[in-house]
Design a protein around this motif. Structure first.
Motif, short mmCIF file in Angstrom:
data_model
loop_
_atom_site.label_atom_id
_atom_site.label_comp_id
_atom_site.label_asym_id
_atom_site.label_seq_id
_atom_site.Cartn_x
_atom_site.Cartn_y
_atom_site.Cartn_z
N VAL A 1 -5.79 -4.59 0.75
CA VAL A 1 -5.73 -3.33 1.50
C VAL A 1 -6.84 -3.38 2.54
CG1 VAL A 1 -5.93 -0.82 1.38
CG2 VAL A 1 -4.76 -2.06 -0.45
N LYS B 1 -9.14 -1.73 5.36
CA LYS B 1 -9.72 -0.44 5.72
C LYS B 1 -10.55 -0.65 6.98
CE LYS B 1 -9.92 0.88 0.90
NZ LYS B 1 -10.73 1.28 -0.24
N GLU B 2 -10.00 -0.25 8.12
CA GLU B 2 -10.71 -0.40 9.38
C GLU B 2 -11.10 0.97 9.91
OE1 GLU B 2 -8.47 -2.84 12.12
OE2 GLU B 2 -7.65 -3.99 10.46
N LYS C 1 0.86 -1.18 0.00
CA LYS C 1 0.00 0.00 0.00
C LYS C 1 0.89 1.22 0.00
CE LYS C 1 -3.49 2.81 1.06
NZ LYS C 1 -3.55 3.86 0.12
N LYS D 1 -5.53 3.89 9.85
CA LYS D 1 -4.97 4.14 8.52
C LYS D 1 -5.11 2.87 7.68
CE LYS D 1 -3.00 8.20 9.28
NZ LYS D 1 -3.54 9.38 8.68
N GLU D 2 -5.29 3.05 6.36
CA GLU D 2 -5.30 1.90 5.47
C GLU D 2 -3.95 1.22 5.52
OE1 GLU D 2 -6.27 3.00 1.48
OE2 GLU D 2 -8.38 3.28 1.94
N ARG D 3 -3.95 -0.10 5.45
CA ARG D 3 -2.70 -0.87 5.45
C ARG D 3 -2.86 -2.04 4.50
NH1 ARG D 3 -3.22 -0.26 10.72
NH2 ARG D 3 -1.01 -0.35 11.06
N SER D 4 -1.75 -2.58 4.10
CA SER D 4 -1.81 -3.72 3.18
C SER D 4 -1.21 -4.95 3.82
CB SER D 4 -1.07 -3.39 1.88
OG SER D 4 0.31 -3.22 2.10
#
Length: 180
Positions: free
Chosen positions: A144, A146-147, A64, A151-154
């Motif tokens: 990816v 999305k919680e 990401k 922050k978005e993470r991969s």
């Protein structure tokens, strides 16, 4: 004499990746000579990967891409093979959700590189690479996450290699999950 070996599960939300486009359809003998791995600091899962191929050709950065947050979210570890050596074997483990949590790479000169930590309740794997073979191109799937409030993470949810060699073992599975 090309075959595929892979682990993990590709979800419908995962974004598939391959370095085949960079290497070219006719370059089936490139050797992986280095690997940069991104580890998610919070989850300790493998968040991304980037290979370097013979000729010092860096491939896609499969992680990401949020450069402002990357240093805060991911720890980077890199393994570069010495001289003319290349990645010879790849082992690792998946967590209970089949997500990549640990990798161990061994080069043709016997150097070993371990990334992250294998947990106690893991699913170990070894890519089937015989002594006269080598991984020639990486592919897989990046998810990816999305919680809410984070922050978005991969994470790497699926990883595989094209494997090249002079001869194939008749018991080696031929699996092609991607139309490359």
């Amino acid at each position: 004499l090309l075959r595929y070996d892979e682990v993990g599960l590709s979800s419908a939300k995962g974004q598939r990746f391959t370095d085949r486009l960079l290497l070219g359809k006719n370059n089936l003998t490139a050797k992986i000579t280095g690997v940069k791995v991104y580890i998610d600091i919070e989850t300790e899962l493998i968040a991304g990967i980037q290979c370097t191929y013979s000729g010092n050709k860096r491939a896609g950065e499969h992680v990401k891409k949020d450069k402002d947050q990357r240093e805060k979210q991911y720890k980077e570890e890199e393994f570069v093979c010495r001289g003319s050596s290349f990645i010879r074997s790849v082992t690792g483990s998946l967590n209970s959700e089949d997500r990549l949590e640990f990798l161990q790479l061994t080069s043709s000169d016997g150097s070993t590189f371990r990334v992250s930590t294998a947990k106690s309740a893991n699913k170990s794997f070894t890519f089937e690479i015989s002594p006269d073979e080598y991984p020639t191109c990486i592919f897989g799937s990046l998810l990816v996450l999305k919680e809410p409030g984070k922050k978005e993470r991969s994470i790497i949810e699926h990883i595989g290699f094209e494997i090249q060699g002079d001869s194939m073992n008749s018991h080696s599975p031929v699996i092609n999950a991607f139309d490359l």
